[in-house]
Scaffold this motif. Structure first.
Motif, PDB file in Angstrom:
ATOM      1  N   GLN A 180       5.414  -4.292   1.522  1.00 12.94           N
ATOM      2  CA  GLN A 180       6.733  -4.052   0.934  1.00 12.94           C
ATOM      3  C   GLN A 180       7.193  -5.283   0.159  1.00 12.94           C
ATOM      4  O   GLN A 180       7.243  -6.391   0.702  1.00 12.94           O
ATOM      5  N   ASP A 191      10.389  -6.961  -1.791  1.00 13.79           N
ATOM      6  CA  ASP A 191      11.838  -6.810  -1.884  1.00 13.79           C
ATOM      7  C   ASP A 191      12.425  -7.603  -3.043  1.00 13.79           C
ATOM      8  O   ASP A 191      13.646  -7.762  -3.150  1.00 13.79           O
ATOM      9  N   ASP A 201       7.845  -0.177  -8.754  1.00 13.82           N
ATOM     10  CA  ASP A 201       9.041   0.627  -8.994  1.00 13.82           C
ATOM     11  C   ASP A 201       8.814   2.087  -8.612  1.00 13.82           C
ATOM     12  O   ASP A 201       9.710   2.742  -8.040  1.00 13.82           O
ATOM     13  N   GLU A 202       7.630   2.627  -8.924  1.00 18.52           N
ATOM     14  CA  GLU A 202       7.321   4.018  -8.615  1.00 18.52           C
ATOM     15  C   GLU A 202       7.259   4.279  -7.120  1.00 18.52           C
ATOM     16  O   GLU A 202       7.466   5.407  -6.659  1.00 18.52           O
ATOM     17  N   ASN A 203       6.986   3.231  -6.337  1.00 19.27           N
ATOM     18  CA  ASN A 203       6.760   3.404  -4.899  1.00 19.27           C
ATOM     19  C   ASN A 203       7.796   2.672  -4.051  1.00 19.27           C
ATOM     20  O   ASN A 203       7.514   2.288  -2.909  1.00 19.27           O
ATOM     21  N   ASP A 204       8.987   2.482  -4.629  1.00 22.99           N
ATOM     22  CA  ASP A 204      10.101   1.850  -3.883  1.00 22.99           C
ATOM     23  C   ASP A 204       9.709   0.501  -3.299  1.00 22.99           C
ATOM     24  O   ASP A 204      10.075   0.167  -2.159  1.00 22.99           O
ATOM     25  N   GLY A 205       8.945  -0.270  -4.058  1.00 25.16           N
ATOM     26  CA  GLY A 205       8.579  -1.612  -3.636  1.00 25.16           C
ATOM     27  C   GLY A 205       7.307  -1.694  -2.824  1.00 25.16           C
ATOM     28  O   GLY A 205       6.838  -2.797  -2.508  1.00 25.16           O
ATOM     29  N   GLU A 206       6.710  -0.561  -2.462  1.00 27.05           N
ATOM     30  CA  GLU A 206       5.461  -0.575  -1.700  1.00 27.05           C
ATOM     31  C   GLU A 206       4.266  -0.729  -2.639  1.00 27.05           C
ATOM     32  O   GLU A 206       4.189  -0.069  -3.678  1.00 27.05           O
TER      33      GLU A 206
END
Length: 637
Positions: free
Chosen positions: A52, A54, A204-209
């Motif tokens: 992740q 942030d 961005d596509e994976n919410d930070g993952e």
């Protein structure tokens, strides 16, 4: 075989890979494992790890976020050590990658001895002599200087010069020239622009993952930012001096092996299909080297022979959605007005990489030094477009060189060029599978004897494309979907080859210095009676640093091979894309002189006439056109 998993293997497309060139500076090695651990025999069997972020990708390298970078590095180290402890990984490159990342983490923590220990592990498992000797040259000089309390570039230069001077120059020359080229290409703006355009959209596509491959690259690039770039001019000075004082012209073994056929030879026309990004047919038409469909009228927009293809006078073409289209050349699109400039840039990149002093090289250095971060993505993608555009023509020129009996057939694919690839889907995989089978039918129906495939892909690239587009709810879901998509295309391509026993298919091994079997690369990893995989050596017959390994049948010259690009100019390219059509060239000449040979006889003749060369860890075969053609002529009489 999905479009996102498929790519041409030209050295021109190495330009697009510059977005990750910093990772090349930190590649790694291996360790022994216990026999009772679960065995990893394929890359797809490796566990997946997710991390992740942030903060934005490039913000990781700001001083206020150093703790975040270190925390990410600690997570990655824990996962690597856990995997090494839990599994028996049967691939040296994977293990090299693990130890390279661990070495980068050691440098991040200023653990100089730890870095050197990982470097030693890397070298122990490297099978290419030149790569082993030059692995970690700059990193080792940095570590030993810092261990001795030295932080100046003068101390680094002294240590680096001592290390470089002790190397057998003729063995490592190409690697040193390539390293020198990197000192002239990389800048902080370029690296940060590459990170931002390559990885930020995925985060961005994976919410930070992000996956392990991305996260480990983000950690590994700290070597480039913290140590390599600040010392780049010093490294360049050392390498420039070494190259200038030691430069030798390696023997060119290929000129003496070549045979040029003429119209006076008793030859039979032979149809050679270039399954690639298209051909500038205007180059080969005056030479009489084009296959012609006599039942089709050019440019009338009609399928005159009712075979399902419109205006297929010299062959067929498919767009990026696997639809039949008209056109012999890859569509260069909006960058067409910059074609001449892109050609100069491609030549400049090659000249810098291989230490050729030219006006184009000077222009390229100046451009890279001033390239703003926000223009990196468009720059890389335009180079990739030109690479695709020129690739098939370059391959065709090699395939037809010195053979007036060659009849080149166009079989055009449309490769992707985007840093963020399109999302792979099951529907698209089925369309591409249908395309592959249709193309093979066309080959069989029109008497093709040899097909060249200087392109390829692998299972993991499909999974990476899924991640890049935020597909799937988890890493395991992406893994399963990637396997399903891969199997659709892989099955179709295997069928196309196995169901065409009277055609010899020739594929490039790839330029990733990887095991094509472990990575499940296609088509290079295939093994069929009518199939050959070709690796690359240089002008002296020495293995190149980039050529992939594994089930490789033959080797040809893949170093600075000159051929046509659209418009008729000639440029030198590097890669197994250039060595593969040399085997096609040989096969075409053999068949021209002895057209009654079966595929089995043709393949055996090419392999049996090759020079057997013993390397430290394996045996390779270098094609010998003169010996093969002598056998073909004697067999025909």
């Amino acid at each position: 075989m999905t479009r996102t998993g498929q790519h041409s293997l030209s050295a021109a497309l190495y330009c697009a890979a510059l977005a990750l060139i910093f990772a090349v500076l930190t590649l790694a090695a291996a360790v022994a494992t216990a026999a009772d651990k679960p065995v990893i025999e394929k890359k797809d069997d490796l566990p997946r790890h997710i991390y992740q972020l942030d903060v934005p990708v490039t913000a990781l390298y700001e001083e206020e976020n150093r703790e975040r970078l270190v925390a990410l590095a600690n997570q990655i180290r824990s996962d690597i050590l856990g995997d090494l402890d839990a599994y028996d990984i049967q691939d040296d490159n994977t293990l090299q990658g693990f130890y390279g990342v661990l070495g980068s983490i050691a440098l991040l923590e200023e653990d100089w001895e730890g870095y050197l220990d990982y470097l030693e592990k890397r070298r122990d498992l490297e099978t290419k002599e030149a790569n082993q000797l030059t692995m970690g040259l700059v990193g080792e000089a940095v570590a030993r200087s810092r261990m001795n309390g030295e932080s100046s570039n003068e101390a680094l230069a002294e240590r680096l010069q001592s290390a470089v001077s002790a190397l057998p120059y003729e063995t490592v020359e190409a690697n040193l020239e390539s390293l020198k080229g990197r000192t002239e290409i990389l800048s902080r703006a370029f690296v940060m622009g590459s990170l931002d355009s390559r990885f930020q959209p995925i985060a961005d596509e994976n919410d930070g993952e992000v996956s392990y491959d991305i996260a480990s690259s983000l950690v590994s690039v700290t070597f480039t930012l913290d140590y390599f770039l600040p010392a780049a001019s010093t490294v360049n000075d050392v390498l420039s001096y070494t190259i200038a004082t030691n430069r030798v012209e390696k023997e060119d073994i290929w000129a003496a092996r070549q045979v040029t056929l003429t119209d006076d030879d008793e030859g039979t026309p032979v149809t050679l299909a270039v399954w690639d990004s298209g051909i500038d047919t205007e180059i080969f038409a005056p030479l009489g080297q084009l296959w012609i469909n006599e039942n089709e009228i050019a440019d009338n927009g009609i399928d005159d022979d009712d075979n399902g293809y419109i205006d297929d006078v010299h062959g067929i073409a498919y767009d990026d959605d696997s639809n039949k289209v008209v056109g012999n050349l890859y569509p260069i699109g909006d960058v067409a007005e910059d074609e001449a400039a892109l050609q100069r840039i491609n030549k400049g990149l090659g000249d810098v990489q291989f230490n050729v002093d030219s006006q184009e090289a000077s222009e390229f250095r100046q451009m890279m030094a001033s390239l703003p971060k926000e223009e990196v993505q468009s720059f890389l993608e335009s180079l990739s477009i030109y690479g695709n555009y020129s690739h098939g023509t370059h391959v065709a020129g090699i395939a037809a060189e010195g053979n007036p009996f060659a009849r080149l057939m166009v079989a055009r694919l449309t490769f992707g060029y985007e840093l963020i690839p399109e999302e792979p889907t099951i529907a698209q995989a089925h369309r591409e599978a249908a395309m592959v089978l249709e193309v093979a039918d066309y080959f069989r129906e029109n008497g093709v004897r040899v097909v060249n495939m200087s392109w390829g892909g692998d299972l993991r690239s499909i999974e990476d494309a899924l991640e890049a587009n935020g597909a799937g709810d988890s890493a395991e879901e992406r893994k399963a979907l990637a396997r399903e998509i891969f199997d659709i295309g892989n099955t179709a391509l295997r069928s196309a080859i196995s169901e065409s026993p009277d055609i010899l298919f020739i594929a490039a091994a790839g330029n990733s210095d990887n095991d094509i079997g472990f990575d499940e690369s296609y088509p290079g990893g295939y093994d069929y009676p009518n199939f050959l995989t070709v690796g690359a050596v240089d002008q002296a017959g020495d293995e190149t640093s980039f050529t992939s390994l594994g089930n490789v049948d033959l080797y040809g010259n893949g170093f600075e091979v000159e051929s046509y690009v659209p418009g008729g100019n000639r440029l030198p390219y590097n890669g197994t894309s250039m060595s593969s059509p040399q085997v096609m060239n040989l096969a075409g000449k053999v068949l021209a002189l002895n057209p009654t040979l079966s595929v089995a006889e043709l393949k055996a003749l090419i392999i049996d006439s090759a020079e057997v060369k013993e390397l430290a860890t394996r045996t390779i075969r270098l094609i010998d056109p003169k010996a093969a053609l002598n056998s073909a002529v004697s067999g025909a009489n």
